[in-house]
Design an enzyme around this catalytic site. Structure first.
Site, PDB file in Angstrom:
ATOM      1  N   HIS A 160      55.056-128.803 -47.596  1.00  0.00           N
ATOM      2  CA  HIS A 160      56.424-128.939 -47.714  1.00  0.00           C
ATOM      3  C   HIS A 160      56.903-128.246 -48.955  1.00  0.00           C
ATOM      4  O   HIS A 160      58.240-127.952 -48.869  1.00  0.00           O
ATOM      5  CB  HIS A 160      57.046-130.335 -47.950  1.00  0.00           C
ATOM      6  CG  HIS A 160      56.732-131.197 -46.514  1.00  0.00           C
ATOM      7  ND1 HIS A 160      57.995-131.560 -45.660  1.00  0.00           N
ATOM      8  CD2 HIS A 160      55.716-131.588 -45.976  1.00  0.00           C
ATOM      9  CE1 HIS A 160      57.295-131.980 -44.645  1.00  0.00           C
ATOM     10  NE2 HIS A 160      56.136-132.112 -44.716  1.00  0.00           N
ATOM     11  N   ASP A 366      62.385-124.038 -54.001  1.00  0.00           N
ATOM     12  CA  ASP A 366      62.186-125.346 -53.211  1.00  0.00           C
ATOM     13  C   ASP A 366      61.472-124.815 -51.709  1.00  0.00           C
ATOM     14  O   ASP A 366      61.681-123.687 -51.484  1.00  0.00           O
ATOM     15  CB  ASP A 366      63.894-125.507 -52.653  1.00  0.00           C
ATOM     16  CG  ASP A 366      64.104-127.050 -52.490  1.00  0.00           C
ATOM     17  OD1 ASP A 366      63.073-127.611 -52.066  1.00  0.00           O
ATOM     18  OD2 ASP A 366      65.095-127.440 -52.759  1.00  0.00           O
TER      19      ASP A 366
HETATM   20  P1  ADQ Z   1      62.869-132.854 -51.008  1.00  0.00           P
HETATM   21  O1  ADQ Z   1      62.497-132.338 -52.287  1.00  0.00           O
HETATM   22  O2  ADQ Z   1      63.248-134.301 -51.190  1.00  0.00           O
HETATM   23  O3  ADQ Z   1      62.003-132.590 -49.979  1.00  0.00           O
HETATM   24  P2  ADQ Z   1      65.439-131.803 -49.272  1.00  0.00           P
HETATM   25  O4  ADQ Z   1      64.643-130.836 -48.567  1.00  0.00           O
HETATM   26  O5  ADQ Z   1      66.667-131.495 -49.855  1.00  0.00           O
HETATM   27  O6  ADQ Z   1      64.495-132.134 -50.635  1.00  0.00           O
HETATM   28  O7  ADQ Z   1      65.672-133.161 -48.806  1.00  0.00           O
HETATM   29  C1  ADQ Z   1      65.933-134.266 -49.132  1.00  0.00           C
HETATM   30  C2  ADQ Z   1      66.511-135.322 -48.231  1.00  0.00           C
HETATM   31  O8  ADQ Z   1      67.074-136.532 -48.716  1.00  0.00           O
HETATM   32  C3  ADQ Z   1      67.755-134.640 -47.377  1.00  0.00           C
HETATM   33  O9  ADQ Z   1      67.770-135.290 -46.048  1.00  0.00           O
HETATM   34  C4  ADQ Z   1      69.011-135.420 -48.068  1.00  0.00           C
HETATM   35  O10 ADQ Z   1      70.114-135.731 -47.230  1.00  0.00           O
HETATM   36  C5  ADQ Z   1      68.457-136.621 -48.500  1.00  0.00           C
HETATM   37  N1  ADQ Z   1      69.099-137.053 -49.707  1.00  0.00           N
HETATM   38  C6  ADQ Z   1      69.040-136.290 -51.091  1.00  0.00           C
HETATM   39  N2  ADQ Z   1      69.730-137.085 -51.980  1.00  0.00           N
HETATM   40  C7  ADQ Z   1      70.189-138.016 -51.457  1.00  0.00           C
HETATM   41  C8  ADQ Z   1      71.065-139.021 -51.760  1.00  0.00           C
HETATM   42  N3  ADQ Z   1      71.717-139.223 -52.861  1.00  0.00           N
HETATM   43  N4  ADQ Z   1      71.234-140.068 -51.047  1.00  0.00           N
HETATM   44  C9  ADQ Z   1      70.933-140.059 -49.662  1.00  0.00           C
HETATM   45  N5  ADQ Z   1      70.081-138.967 -48.984  1.00  0.00           N
HETATM   46  C10 ADQ Z   1      69.866-138.108 -50.126  1.00  0.00           C
HETATM   47  C11 ADQ Z   1      60.686-131.803 -49.692  1.00  0.00           C
HETATM   48  C12 ADQ Z   1      60.713-130.463 -50.286  1.00  0.00           C
HETATM   49  C13 ADQ Z   1      61.720-129.475 -49.623  1.00  0.00           C
HETATM   50  C14 ADQ Z   1      61.573-129.608 -48.060  1.00  0.00           C
HETATM   51  C15 ADQ Z   1      61.604-131.278 -47.612  1.00  0.00           C
HETATM   52  C16 ADQ Z   1      61.163-131.059 -46.198  1.00  0.00           C
HETATM   53  O11 ADQ Z   1      60.706-130.325 -51.672  1.00  0.00           O
HETATM   54  O12 ADQ Z   1      61.905-128.139 -50.216  1.00  0.00           O
HETATM   55  O13 ADQ Z   1      62.834-129.118 -47.517  1.00  0.00           O
HETATM   56  O14 ADQ Z   1      60.475-131.738 -48.328  1.00  0.00           O
HETATM   57  O15 ADQ Z   1      60.053-130.583 -45.713  1.00  0.00           O
END
Ligand code: ADQ
Length: 468
Positions: A160, A366
């Site tokens: 990821h 990311d």
């Molecule tokens: P993350 O680093 O957690 O994931 P991201 O891809 O942005 O980052 O996913 C976060 C998820 O959590 C999103 O669905 C978002 O809506 C939710 N989220 C974030 N902050 C929130 C909040 N305050 N309240 C509620 N929901 C919240 C890791 C990798 C990423 C990759 C994903 C999936 O670091 O690069 O995109 O896995 O592979």
């Protein structure tokens, strides 16, 4: 005769908490419903730490058709494997932060041993026809351990996070063992072409490997398929939710028609570029005074890995900057930055996205970044907001009509914010349309199905998921 459908077994560090009101981890959001529908198995760490974890049998429960199996870790395992090697060494190194990567031989030994424990517990739960799909950097050695125990099922891996350039990966303590362990998988999936290419170059340079036909590579007597599967969101469901939620009316306090909102949503992680983002917002207010009193930044940043000192430091820095900007520019009516240090339910999140004229996503690195895709999906198609996106998010490979910025360049970001806030509707609409088409086409189902198809058919080449 039709082929017997294969059962999916997902393995990840943590399984989703199905009792939680909302999930903040990308993986939990991505796989929960899919597994329930397919009666699969999800295996991982329970999150509990117990002294006698090694001698305790896995906990197995059924959640709406899905079998959830978990094991506890001992205090030494949690410290050495999770907080130690995975999160103090691999996470920063995979995000190009060798300066923060603290390698330690004892921790790396425990990391490899935890994969052995996962394999011991998993073996009785899997059969030869299952597809075992291992997720992320915590469990790289798992295929090797399963094969060593006689497992003949197909085993795939999805990373990821980014896979960094080979010069960076070659500097990670224990890298050769990790590289060799990755080669044992039948398929190794990456978020972007550049991650896959970095892995290929690493295998050639450090493991004496060679590229075979298409995405196949060989090294150390093993052959694997290293391919690209950019993760997506459930775009249609997200858009529908945003539409029905926006009908409930505005969520943010009404500060007049001229007030525009910029939204940021991230775990409070040092990879997400939060201090840089705040400085860019401050520079916008400094260099473009016409926006003062007419724009607010809403930053939602739930806590993550808070026991590690580097996460406490980033939190302090973010809170200091929020205080400084609000003290410097705010007045009795207008608070420039609204900062929430907590998760929020998805319906509220979609409403916030929809009410915001700009989605600001500025990670320093990311893997993909799902927030960027969610922001686009939540927009009103006829009057959409503008996505400002870091070039160093995996999502930038697909979302080329966003305003792409270098998050290390504060002035460039401030100018992009001004451009986004003043962009004519016609241009917003044209950019949004292209972005939405791609997000809708390359959605969560496409990601999952293309991985599973590639994985189930041993000789096939992967589906091409890239925009022409
Ligand atoms: P993350 O680093 O957690 O994931 P991201 O891809 O942005 O980052 O996913 C976060 C998820 O959590 C999103 O669905 C978002 O809506 C939710 N989220 C974030 N902050 C929130 C909040 N305050 N309240 C509620 N929901 C919240 C890791 C990798 C990423 C990759 C994903 C999936 O670091 O690069 O995109 O896995 O592979």
């Amino acid at each position: 005769m039709t082929a017997k459908p294969r059962r999916l077994v997902v393995v990840s560090n943590r399984v989703a908490d199905f009792n939680a009101k909302f999930q903040t981890g990308g993986l939990a959001v991505a796989l929960g419903d899919t597994l329930k529908a397919s009666h699969g198995v999800w295996f991982g760490w329970s999150g509990d730490v117990t002294e006698d974890a090694v001698s305790t049998a896995p906990k197995v429960e059924n959640v709406e058709g899905l079998t959830v199996a978990t094991i506890d870790l001992t205090p030494e395992e949690a410290e050495g494997y999770y907080y130690g090697y995975a999160n103090r060494c691999l996470w920063p190194a995979l995000h190009y932060r060798l300066d923060l990567a603290k390698g330690n031989e004892a921790h790396s030994e425990i990391y490899f041993n935890v994969s052995a424990r996962f394999a011991d517990a998993l073996m009785p739960l899997v059969g030869p026809d299952d597809l075992i799909w291992v997720h992320d950097y915590h469990l790289i050695p798992l295929a090797e351990e399963l094969r060593g125990r006689g497992c003949t099922a197909r085993i795939g891996f999805f990373l990821h996070t980014p896979f960094p350039s080979p010069e960076i990966f070659a500097a990670v303590p224990g890298q050769k063992r990790l590289g060799n362990a990755l080669m044992v998988y039948d398929v190794v999936g990456f978020q972007t072409c550049s991650d896959r290419d970095n892995f290929r170059r690493y295998v050639a340079a450090s493991l004496d490997g060679e590229q075979l036909r298409g995405d196949r590579i060989a090294a150390q007597g093993e052959t694997t398929l290293a391919s690209v599967f950019p993760i997506g969101i459930d775009a249609t469901a997200f858009r529908k939710l945003a539409e029905s939620e926006s009908a409930k009316g505005p969520l943010l306090p009404d500060l007049g028609e001229d007030m525009k909102t910029i939204i940021g949503v991230d775990r409070l992680d040092y990879t997400k570029g939060l201090p840089e983002r705040l400085r860019a917002f401050e520079t916008l207010l400094e260099d473009f005074p016409e926006h003062r009193g007419r724009v607010r930044l809403v930053q939602v940043a739930p806590p993550t890995r808070e026991t590690l000192p580097v996460y406490q430091e980033i939190r302090e820095e973010v809170e200091r900057l929020v205080g400084r900007i609000n003290g410097r520019f705010g007045d009795l009516r207008w608070t420039p930055v609204t900062y929430l240090h907590r998760g929020v339910p998805q319906d509220i999140l979609t409403r916030l996205y929809r009410e915001s004229a700009v989605g600001l996503v500025t990670p320093l690195r990311d893997g993909m970044n799902l927030v960027a895709k969610e922001y686009v999906a939540a927009q009103a198609p006829q009057d959409p907001g503008v996505l400002v996106l870091s070039r160093f998010a995996g999502a930038a490979e697909q979302l080329r009509e966003a305003l792409l910025i270098n998050p290390h360049d504060i002035n460039e970001m401030a100018r992009a914010l001004d451009r986004a806030l003043t962009m004519p509707r016609q241009e917003r609409w044209a950019r949004h349309n292209r972005l939405w088409q791609r997000i809708e086409t390359y959605d969560l189902d496409t990601w999952r199905d293309s991985f599973i198809q590639t994985f189930a058919a041993s000789d096939s080449d992967p589906v091409n998921l890239f925009p022409k």
